[in-house]
Design an enzyme around this catalytic site. Sequence first.
Site, PDB file in Angstrom:
ATOM      1  CB  THR A   1      -7.249 -22.490  30.675  1.00  0.00           C
ATOM      2  OG1 THR A   1      -6.072 -21.855  31.184  1.00  0.00           O
ATOM      3  CG2 THR A   1      -7.670 -21.795  29.397  1.00  0.00           C
TER       4      THR A   1
ATOM      5  N   GLY B   1      -3.752  -8.640  46.347  1.00  0.00           N
ATOM      6  CA  GLY B   1      -4.893  -8.237  45.533  1.00  0.00           C
ATOM      7  C   GLY B   1      -4.487  -7.761  44.146  1.00  0.00           C
TER       8      GLY B   1
ATOM      9  CG  ASP C   1      -2.960 -18.955  41.235  1.00  0.00           C
ATOM     10  OD1 ASP C   1      -2.734 -18.988  40.019  1.00  0.00           O
ATOM     11  OD2 ASP C   1      -3.901 -18.304  41.733  1.00  0.00           O
TER      12      ASP C   1
HETATM   13  C1  GLA Z   1      -6.786 -17.023  39.906  1.00  0.00           C
HETATM   14  C2  GLA Z   1      -7.008 -18.470  40.345  1.00  0.00           C
HETATM   15  C3  GLA Z   1      -6.322 -19.445  39.376  1.00  0.00           C
HETATM   16  C4  GLA Z   1      -6.705 -19.148  37.929  1.00  0.00           C
HETATM   17  C5  GLA Z   1      -6.538 -17.656  37.614  1.00  0.00           C
HETATM   18  C6  GLA Z   1      -7.083 -17.286  36.266  1.00  0.00           C
HETATM   19  O1  GLA Z   1      -5.430 -16.711  40.018  1.00  0.00           O
HETATM   20  O2  GLA Z   1      -6.511 -18.669  41.636  1.00  0.00           O
HETATM   21  O3  GLA Z   1      -6.646 -20.757  39.738  1.00  0.00           O
HETATM   22  O4  GLA Z   1      -8.007 -19.591  37.665  1.00  0.00           O
HETATM   23  O5  GLA Z   1      -7.214 -16.840  38.575  1.00  0.00           O
HETATM   24  O6  GLA Z   1      -6.332 -17.863  35.264  1.00  0.00           O
END
Ligand code: GLA
Length: 381
Positions: free
Chosen positions: A37, A124, A174
């Site tokens: 999202t 990973g 993140d």
């Molecule tokens: C990865 C991306 C995030 C987000 C998630 C899915 O972690 O780095 O920005 O899009 O996937 O929610």
Amino acid sequence: MKNQHTQLAATFEVTFGGAPAVNIQAPGRVNLIGEHTDYNDGFVFPAAINFGTWIAASPRDDRMIEVIALDYDNERTRFSLDDIEHVSTATWSNYVRGVCQVLLERFPDLQGANIAVTGNVPQGAGLSSSASFEVALVKMFSTLYELNLTGVEAALLGQKAENVFVGCSCGIMDQLISAMGRQGQAMLLDCRSLEFQHTSLPDTHAIVIINSNVKRGLVDSEYNLRRQQCEEAASIMGVAALRDADLALLARHQSSMSDPVYRRARHIITENQRTIDMYNALRAGNIAEVSTLMAQSHVSMRDDFEITVPPIDYLVEIIDEVIGASGGVRMTGGGFGGCVVALTPKESVAEITTAIDKQYHARTGYEPTLYICSAEQGAFA
Ligand code: GLA
């Protein structure tokens, strides 16, 4: 962890001849709900975790960057801030180059640094080892050279390094939670305004993360493809981002979309609502509702967004059978392998462990790894 810290300090001293000027730490994260999202201007609900990246560093009076990576057999890299190139064969060191490049756009006079790095975020696994590395690097430069960056600015810089330099079109979740997480709390983040609110996690419950140990393949290409499909859906509906759409609007445009694009959009629209509902349910102490929302989120990722794999679905089933409505469980992170997150009553942790030990390997052939996590402070919090 203590050993890792001691080792980091010792390696820094041996490599660079002297104690580091700064010791920095930035956490990885687990997302409780709100998957994919973030790049749709929507809502996410992550927590920073007690796994992270640690950096020991000292300033230099020239423009050279020298790094030693403890977790890669003490592999070293050295480059000048006046000559930064993406090295296609490099792995971890491109994150350093990327962060330096985006920092230089804003601080062209930046000086070099001697850096030793280590970490314990499983790589990973969908727990943001790369974001925690990026945020740790930004925090390091910010501290060494008093750049006065805020956590939000740091997160944006880390994201930009990943988008333009490393080549993954990730969203902001993140990096932002790694920068601004809070101990014992999860964060509802509005990825459009970048406003966020923290809320306490119930102390009756534990955050348990189970790594499926399925090797993630094609992650970046599948990830970037999902992003394109979401943009296509938004453009067909005439909205700036899927955040602005609802199910009624989607229904009106269904016939102009391919079936996968329709389902991608349906996931995002329903997931945004679930994320807000989950925040409210946790604040109200309504764990039964949390349980339902996390289960719905998993089904939506499995059937509409198509980012889960059978061993992950199976892990969710095993845990759901143990906890029922007393907690919630779903896949977490970008998908295509990686981890499952469960918010479980503390007294169920032993039973969950036993159930996974008994059933998961026998059916899938993979060895799971279980982490009991706590929500921690972000690097800029
Ligand atoms: C990865 C991306 C995030 C987000 C998630 C899915 O972690 O780095 O920005 O899009 O996937 O929610």
